[in-house]
Motif scaffolding. Structure first.
Motif, mmCIF file in Angstrom:
data_model
loop_
_atom_site.group_PDB
_atom_site.id
_atom_site.type_symbol
_atom_site.label_atom_id
_atom_site.label_comp_id
_atom_site.label_asym_id
_atom_site.label_seq_id
_atom_site.Cartn_x
_atom_site.Cartn_y
_atom_site.Cartn_z
ATOM 1 N N LEU A 25 38.500 46.804 4.253
ATOM 2 C CA LEU A 25 39.517 45.994 4.945
ATOM 3 C C LEU A 25 39.672 44.591 4.346
ATOM 4 C CD1 LEU A 25 41.592 46.014 7.182
ATOM 5 C CD2 LEU A 25 39.801 45.471 8.810
ATOM 6 N N LEU A 26 38.571 44.009 3.872
ATOM 7 C CA LEU A 26 38.677 42.687 3.232
ATOM 8 C C LEU A 26 39.534 42.813 1.964
ATOM 9 C CD1 LEU A 26 37.782 39.709 3.143
ATOM 10 C CD2 LEU A 26 35.797 40.428 1.818
ATOM 11 N N GLU A 27 39.309 43.886 1.232
ATOM 12 C CA GLU A 27 40.071 44.142 0.010
ATOM 13 C C GLU A 27 41.546 44.400 0.368
ATOM 14 O OE1 GLU A 27 39.329 43.742 -2.922
ATOM 15 O OE2 GLU A 27 40.998 44.745 -3.941
ATOM 16 N N LEU A 36 41.095 35.838 3.534
ATOM 17 C CA LEU A 36 40.145 35.602 4.620
ATOM 18 C C LEU A 36 38.926 34.879 4.057
ATOM 19 C CD1 LEU A 36 40.186 39.044 6.464
ATOM 20 C CD2 LEU A 36 41.680 37.078 6.757
ATOM 21 N N ILE A 37 38.231 34.176 4.944
ATOM 22 C CA ILE A 37 37.022 33.485 4.501
ATOM 23 C C ILE A 37 35.971 34.543 4.138
ATOM 24 C CG2 ILE A 37 35.116 32.037 5.316
ATOM 25 C CD1 ILE A 37 37.173 30.367 6.735
ATOM 26 N N ALA A 38 35.439 34.425 2.947
ATOM 27 C CA ALA A 38 34.457 35.412 2.477
ATOM 28 C C ALA A 38 33.437 34.688 1.611
ATOM 29 C CB ALA A 38 35.170 36.510 1.702
ATOM 30 N N ILE A 39 32.737 33.756 2.233
ATOM 31 C CA ILE A 39 31.829 32.901 1.452
ATOM 32 C C ILE A 39 30.722 33.724 0.811
ATOM 33 C CG2 ILE A 39 30.621 30.683 1.497
ATOM 34 C CD1 ILE A 39 31.372 30.551 4.477
ATOM 35 N N CYS A 40 30.256 34.766 1.543
ATOM 36 C CA CYS A 40 29.118 35.529 1.014
ATOM 37 C C CYS A 40 29.585 36.592 0.033
ATOM 38 C CB CYS A 40 28.337 36.156 2.164
ATOM 39 S SG CYS A 40 29.249 37.447 3.022
ATOM 40 N N GLY A 41 30.877 36.603 -0.262
ATOM 41 C CA GLY A 41 31.393 37.543 -1.255
ATOM 42 C C GLY A 41 31.364 38.984 -0.773
ATOM 43 N N GLY A 42 31.419 39.184 0.545
ATOM 44 C CA GLY A 42 31.495 40.541 1.075
ATOM 45 C C GLY A 42 30.134 41.143 1.376
ATOM 46 N N GLU A 43 29.103 40.309 1.377
ATOM 47 C CA GLU A 43 27.737 40.770 1.639
ATOM 48 C C GLU A 43 27.508 41.070 3.123
ATOM 49 O OE1 GLU A 43 24.461 37.863 1.162
ATOM 50 O OE2 GLU A 43 24.422 38.590 -0.903
ATOM 51 N N SER A 45 27.053 38.582 5.384
ATOM 52 C CA SER A 45 26.097 37.640 5.984
ATOM 53 C C SER A 45 26.718 36.329 6.439
ATOM 54 C CB SER A 45 24.974 37.343 4.987
ATOM 55 O OG SER A 45 25.490 36.660 3.870
ATOM 56 N N CYS A 46 27.982 36.048 6.065
ATOM 57 C CA CYS A 46 28.529 34.726 6.410
ATOM 58 C C CYS A 46 29.339 34.761 7.708
ATOM 59 C CB CYS A 46 29.389 34.175 5.277
ATOM 60 S SG CYS A 46 30.980 35.009 5.061
ATOM 61 N N GLY A 47 29.789 35.923 8.115
ATOM 62 C CA GLY A 47 30.567 36.035 9.351
ATOM 63 C C GLY A 47 31.969 35.452 9.236
ATOM 64 N N GLY A 48 32.382 35.105 8.031
ATOM 65 C CA GLY A 48 33.676 34.447 7.859
ATOM 66 C C GLY A 48 34.870 35.369 8.041
ATOM 67 N N CYS A 49 34.679 36.672 7.787
ATOM 68 C CA CYS A 49 35.842 37.570 7.726
ATOM 69 C C CYS A 49 36.056 38.326 9.032
ATOM 70 C CB CYS A 49 35.661 38.532 6.562
ATOM 71 S SG CYS A 49 34.219 39.598 6.796
ATOM 72 N N ARG A 50 35.672 37.714 10.173
ATOM 73 C CA ARG A 50 35.816 38.394 11.473
ATOM 74 C C ARG A 50 37.269 38.780 11.749
ATOM 75 N NH1 ARG A 50 35.712 34.727 14.871
ATOM 76 N NH2 ARG A 50 35.201 35.684 16.860
ATOM 77 N N ARG A 79 34.948 42.909 14.344
ATOM 78 C CA ARG A 79 34.358 43.560 13.172
ATOM 79 C C ARG A 79 34.322 42.560 12.026
ATOM 80 N NH1 ARG A 79 34.654 49.209 12.932
ATOM 81 N NH2 ARG A 79 33.147 48.801 11.262
ATOM 82 N N LEU A 80 33.536 42.890 11.021
ATOM 83 C CA LEU A 80 33.575 42.118 9.777
ATOM 84 C C LEU A 80 34.434 42.915 8.808
ATOM 85 C CD1 LEU A 80 29.831 41.033 9.454
ATOM 86 C CD2 LEU A 80 31.779 39.624 10.162
ATOM 87 N N ALA A 81 35.495 42.306 8.315
ATOM 88 C CA ALA A 81 36.427 43.045 7.447
ATOM 89 C C ALA A 81 35.701 43.609 6.225
ATOM 90 C CB ALA A 81 37.574 42.123 7.023
ATOM 91 N N CYS A 82 34.721 42.842 5.704
ATOM 92 C CA CYS A 82 34.052 43.282 4.469
ATOM 93 C C CYS A 82 33.175 44.505 4.694
ATOM 94 C CB CYS A 82 33.242 42.137 3.871
ATOM 95 S SG CYS A 82 31.841 41.640 4.896
ATOM 96 N N GLN A 83 32.855 44.814 5.949
ATOM 97 C CA GLN A 83 31.975 45.945 6.247
ATOM 98 C C GLN A 83 32.750 47.140 6.809
ATOM 99 O OE1 GLN A 83 28.504 45.621 5.574
ATOM 100 N NE2 GLN A 83 29.416 43.837 4.566
HETATM 101 S S1 FES Z 1 32.692 38.203 3.679
HETATM 102 FE FE1 FES Z 1 30.986 37.278 4.544
HETATM 103 S S2 FES Z 1 30.707 38.447 6.307
HETATM 104 FE FE2 FES Z 1 32.380 39.385 5.406
#
Ligand code: FES
Length: 606
Positions: A25-27, A36-43, A45-50, A79-83
């Motif tokens: 979904l982040l992609e 979207l905010i994705a500081i951890c690069g999709g890991e 762990s940052c919670g930015g991509c809620r 949800r986290l978009a990256c997950q």
């Molecule tokens: S990009 Fe950091 S939690 Fe999704």
């Protein structure tokens, strides 16, 4: 085997995209041009991509999401978009805080609600051409045409009358007039759209909006630095400049008005209109900006008991101060509340619809001065605290304003330090939200104690004691060829700012006789307030630790309020009522203020 396509709708921007089922979904958001905010690069762990799913089928929640999202978020279905993978047609809602800065700017409200109580009324008039049989003056025939439309006794000032004969003949005796009450403020070709100018005059920045007065639509917006900054970066130093220079007030006024005229020119060019179509202006700012704009004395504002020269709403012809609008246009300034709670705060309260909220509400607009209002059981208390320019990036060694390349988010995962920059440009400095995050992450990592001292072991931490520094980005990865870091003195600047803000909040709570937990709605307005990470602000103790759903970040509400004041006489009446109701609390008068402030300086939150 090729996966079937599914449709993804991203709210509230209404972006649609088709992607193969199973796409992350982040992609998907990136492919749709939504950052979207994705500081951890999709890991994860940052919670930015809620994001919050509205309907459709997504992959099940992962363990990473269970661990990263708060209980309230899990319960609300976040949800986290990256997950997350999209498995069928879906619709998801993106909360404002998940957008990166440029994207968030794009989604800021463009419409101002117009009501049936407009300040400016457009009126079309068509008159008989002058002839040997009809020798009435131009003005008489236009006034009689207005009277025939039940608008008798219209007043035309000298400056508006000057343009009348030429306009009548150039437009085949057919005109559009802009009527303000009983006065005609502009004479234009028939059907001309009418515009208004709204400006939020900050101590550091100017935010200007060109608004269509009929539709309420914001046709264009532009920002600039307040040119007075060259004469002092905060209100007190500008007042000092005026006190020490015979022509000081004139100099500051002239520079400000020049900048406003330039902004107006930019806005008009963008929309393709003339200045003559801009028939009204609303200008808001803190009391010092207000006085310097109008030309009121400021000496008394700078010394105890900090008294405003005037606090009522004001209106006067724009040409009196050299603002180049339509020849008869007026400037309206709402009332201010006190020496340091200005028209911008009134405007913010209107813009955030906080004139008489049903809930106990705390609203603040963080700037060089932070104005805070607490509204509880029909009582309204306000104060102002000197929070300084640290959140604008000033007084911070590697600080900068929020511009491309500024680090706006910081996240630690283990020993890794992730940063996100505005427009994903190579890092060249740190803006306010990035500094706030950095301090909060240092605190969470146990590297920063409550007094503001850096200590501990981390590969990015260098030096000890007062010389301790934390490297956010190594030199090889920055645009400036040197490390970007946070020093002990940078942290102290943030400590002073957050201490001032928290102390202001505590004094108002005490005045209202309620604990912090009594705040049912916590409204954070202003540019910085829009981009700051709430968790970070709570972690460092700038905001009380309340349930997250009580917080709302409402953007530049002062700008929204100014736009509402442009189109609605009713809003102007509300502004007057508000100014009567508010009780100003002077922090300096509080016997225990220093004690409260010192307590508020400590990092952390109970
Ligand atoms: S990009 Fe950091 S939690 Fe999704």
């Amino acid at each position: 085997m090729n996966q079937p396509s599914v449709e993804v709708i991203l709210q509230p921007i209404g972006r649609r995209i088709e992607v193969p089922a199973g796409t992350n979904l982040l992609e998907t958001a990136r492919l749709a041009g939504v950052d979207l905010i994705a500081i951890c690069g999709g890991e994860g762990s940052c919670g930015g991509c809620r994001i919050r799913p509205v309907e459709g089928q997504l992959s099940p929640r992962t363990l990473t999401e269970q661990a990263e999202l708060s209980n309230a978020d899990l319960a609300a279905g976040y949800r986290l978009a990256c997950q997350t993978e999209v498995l069928g047609n879906v619709r998801v809602d993106i909360p404002p805080e998940s957008f990166t800065t440029p994207q968030r700017l794009q989604v800021e409200g463009q419409e101002t609600e117009t009501d049936n109580d407009p300040v400016i009324l457009p009126v079309e008039v068509e008159v008989f051409p002058a002839s040997m049989q009809d020798l009435r003056s131009d003005l008489t025939r236009v006034k009689e045409a207005l009277a025939a439309q039940n608008l008798p006794g219209a007043f035309f000032s000298r400056r508006v009358t000057l343009g009348l004969p030429g306009k009548l003949r150039a437009n085949d005796w057919h005109l559009r007039l802009a009527l303000r009450g009983n006065e005609v403020v502009a004479v234009l070709p028939p059907g001309s759209p009418l515009y208004g100018l709204a400006v939020d005059i900050g101590t550091t920045k100017l935010a200007a909006y060109l608004v269509n007065l009929i539709s309420g639509e914001t046709a264009a917006k532009a920002g600039a630095m307040n040119p007075q900054i060259a004469y002092g970066e905060d209100v007190i130093s500008r007042i000092t400049y005026v006190n020490e220079h015979a022509e000081g007030a004139q100099t500051l006024q002239t520079h400000l008005i020049e900048s406003l005229n330039q902004l107006l020119e930019t806005l008009c060019a963008e929309v393709g209109i003339t200045r003559g179509q801009v028939v009204e202006a609303v200008l808001v700012g803190n009391t010092a900006m207000h006085h310097l704009l109008v030309g009121l004395p400021v000496k008394q504002l700078g010394e105890s008991p900090y008294i405003a020269a005037a606090s009522d709403a004001m209106q006067f012809p724009a040409e009196e101060i050299g603002l180049e609008l339509a020849p008869g246009a007026y400037i309206y300034l709402p009332p201010n509340l006190a020496g340091y709670v200005g028209t911008d705060h009134v405007s913010m309260l209107l813009g955030a619809e906080l004139v008489a909220p049903a809930q106990t509400t705390l609203a603040l607009d963080i700037g060089t001065n932070t104005e805070i209002s607490l509204i509880h059981q029909g009582k309204h208390f306000s104060c102002s605290c000197a929070s300084g320019p640290a959140f604008e990036g000033a007084h911070i060694k590697d600080g900068m304003r929020a511009a491309p390349g500024a680090i706006e988010r910081v996240h630690f995962s283990g020993e890794k330090v992730h940063v996100q920059t505005i427009n994903a440009q190579p890092a060249c400095g740190i803006c306010g939200s990035g500094i706030l995050d950095a301090v909060s992450e240092l605190r969470k990592a146990g590297l920063l104690d409550a007094r503001g001292a850096l200590a501990g072991t981390h590969p990015h931490l260098t030096g000890t004691g007062r010389r301790a520094e934390f490297i956010l980005v190594p030199a090889a990865e920055t645009a400036v060829g040197r490390e970007l870091k946070i020093s002990r003195s940078d942290i102290n600047e943030i400590q002073l700012a957050k201490g001032a803000i928290r102390a202001g909040i505590e004094v108002l709570l005490e005045r209202a006789g309620i604990p912090a937990t009594g705040i049912q709605s916590f409204i954070v307005a202003g540019a910085f307030g829009t981009y700051l990470d709430l968790e970070s602000a709570i972690t460092i103790g700038m905001f009380p630790n309340l349930p997250r759903e009580r917080f709302a970040q409402v953007g530049n509400a002062a700008g929204s309020g100014a736009r509402a004041l442009l189109v609605s006489a009713h809003q102007r009446q509300l502004a007057d009522e508000l100014s009567q109701r508010v009780e100003y609390v002077e922090l300096a008068n509080h016997p225990d203020f220093m004690k409260i402030y010192v307590r508020a300086l400590a990092f952390g939150n109970s």
